[in-house]
Design a protein around this motif. Sequence first.
Motif, short mmCIF file in Angstrom:
data_model
loop_
_atom_site.label_atom_id
_atom_site.label_comp_id
_atom_site.label_asym_id
_atom_site.label_seq_id
_atom_site.Cartn_x
_atom_site.Cartn_y
_atom_site.Cartn_z
N MET A 1 25.07 -12.57 -3.39
CA MET A 1 24.91 -11.19 -2.99
C MET A 1 25.63 -11.00 -1.65
SD MET A 1 21.39 -9.06 -2.51
CE MET A 1 20.96 -8.94 -4.23
N THR A 2 26.42 -9.98 -1.54
CA THR A 2 27.17 -9.76 -0.31
C THR A 2 26.31 -9.11 0.75
OG1 THR A 2 27.93 -7.57 -0.96
CG2 THR A 2 29.28 -9.44 -1.68
N SER A 3 26.81 -9.16 1.97
CA SER A 3 26.07 -8.54 3.07
C SER A 3 25.96 -7.03 2.86
CB SER A 3 26.73 -8.86 4.40
OG SER A 3 28.06 -8.40 4.43
N GLU A 4 27.00 -6.43 2.28
CA GLU A 4 26.96 -4.99 2.05
C GLU A 4 25.86 -4.62 1.04
OE1 GLU A 4 29.82 -6.75 1.88
OE2 GLU A 4 31.04 -5.94 3.51
N ALA A 5 25.68 -5.45 0.03
CA ALA A 5 24.63 -5.18 -0.95
C ALA A 5 23.25 -5.28 -0.31
CB ALA A 5 24.74 -6.15 -2.12
N LEU A 6 23.06 -6.26 0.56
CA LEU A 6 21.78 -6.39 1.26
C LEU A 6 21.54 -5.18 2.17
CD1 LEU A 6 21.91 -10.16 2.26
CD2 LEU A 6 20.33 -9.11 0.64
N ILE A 7 22.57 -4.76 2.89
CA ILE A 7 22.44 -3.62 3.79
C ILE A 7 22.16 -2.35 3.00
CG2 ILE A 7 23.71 -2.16 5.42
CD1 ILE A 7 25.07 -4.76 6.43
N PHE A 8 22.86 -2.17 1.89
CA PHE A 8 22.63 -0.99 1.06
C PHE A 8 21.20 -0.99 0.52
CE2 PHE A 8 23.11 1.94 -2.47
CZ PHE A 8 23.88 2.93 -1.90
N THR A 9 20.70 -2.15 0.14
CA THR A 9 19.32 -2.26 -0.35
C THR A 9 18.32 -1.90 0.75
OG1 THR A 9 19.99 -3.99 -1.90
CG2 THR A 9 17.63 -3.84 -1.39
N LEU A 10 18.56 -2.37 1.97
CA LEU A 10 17.68 -2.03 3.08
C LEU A 10 17.74 -0.53 3.38
CD1 LEU A 10 18.33 -5.07 5.43
CD2 LEU A 10 16.19 -4.52 4.26
N SER A 11 18.92 0.06 3.26
CA SER A 11 19.04 1.51 3.47
C SER A 11 18.27 2.27 2.39
CB SER A 11 20.50 1.93 3.46
OG SER A 11 21.18 1.39 4.56
N ALA A 12 18.36 1.82 1.16
CA ALA A 12 17.62 2.46 0.06
C ALA A 12 16.12 2.35 0.29
CB ALA A 12 18.01 1.85 -1.27
N LEU A 13 15.68 1.20 0.78
CA LEU A 13 14.27 1.00 1.11
C LEU A 13 13.86 1.98 2.21
CD1 LEU A 13 11.74 -0.85 0.72
CD2 LEU A 13 12.64 -2.20 2.61
N GLY A 14 14.70 2.13 3.22
CA GLY A 14 14.42 3.06 4.31
C GLY A 14 14.37 4.51 3.84
N ILE A 15 15.28 4.86 2.94
CA ILE A 15 15.28 6.23 2.40
C ILE A 15 13.98 6.50 1.64
CG2 ILE A 15 16.34 7.73 0.66
CD1 ILE A 15 19.07 6.52 1.54
N SER A 16 13.57 5.56 0.80
CA SER A 16 12.34 5.77 0.03
C SER A 16 11.12 5.83 0.94
CB SER A 16 12.19 4.69 -1.05
OG SER A 16 12.10 3.42 -0.47
N GLU A 17 11.11 5.01 1.98
CA GLU A 17 9.98 5.02 2.92
C GLU A 17 9.90 6.34 3.67
OE1 GLU A 17 8.96 3.90 7.32
OE2 GLU A 17 10.78 3.06 6.45
N THR A 18 11.03 6.83 4.18
CA THR A 18 11.00 8.06 4.95
C THR A 18 10.73 9.29 4.07
OG1 THR A 18 13.43 8.18 4.85
CG2 THR A 18 12.45 7.22 6.84
N VAL A 19 11.23 9.27 2.84
CA VAL A 19 10.91 10.37 1.92
C VAL A 19 9.41 10.40 1.64
CG1 VAL A 19 11.19 11.15 -0.49
CG2 VAL A 19 13.20 10.56 0.88
N TYR A 20 8.81 9.23 1.47
CA TYR A 20 7.36 9.15 1.27
C TYR A 20 6.61 9.75 2.47
CZ TYR A 20 2.69 7.06 1.10
OH TYR A 20 1.34 6.87 1.12
N LEU A 21 7.02 9.38 3.67
CA LEU A 21 6.35 9.90 4.87
C LEU A 21 6.55 11.40 5.03
CD1 LEU A 21 7.03 7.04 7.43
CD2 LEU A 21 4.89 7.57 6.26
#
Length: 163
Positions: A1-21
């Motif tokens: 898994m590339t670093s970009e894929a990990l970063i994109f996954t963390l960004s998606a996690l952040g988006i879902s968390e902030t949308v929930y809040l």
Amino acid sequence: MTSEALIFTLSALGISETVYLIKKRLLSQLPICPIGEDCAKVLGSKWSKIFIIPNDVLGLLFYIVCSFITAFLVIGVEPLWFFALIFKILIFIGSLISLFFTYLQFKVIKAWCFWCLMSACAIWLTGVIILVSSLYYRVQDSNYHQIENLKNEIISQEPWETK
């Protein structure tokens, strides 16, 4: 898994968390707090907004921008150096702000918010991924140049040339 894929996954996690809040705030509901009941205290504090903008909205914008920049870097939208620089600056600033908010939870508010800590860890982890991948690519680039120099040196000796 590339670093970009990990970063994109963390960004998606952040988006879902902030949308929930954001959803919970707009519905005037308390978010589920897996590490106690202090989320409401933190999210309802005077520190939950920067000027008049709620931190969850700023977080959502941050993660969306991170997602777009990561996508630009992956698909090769020029100028790559510009997007890489902006991304590193953005993550650096986000890391400092997350550190400040974590300090506020610890010393000022004296309460912990799971969602805030999860967001801070995602940003810090993104920073670590950027640092490690930058070092990795720097070593790879150095090795490439060493091999090219050695190859050129061998070729320049030309032992097969006759006089």
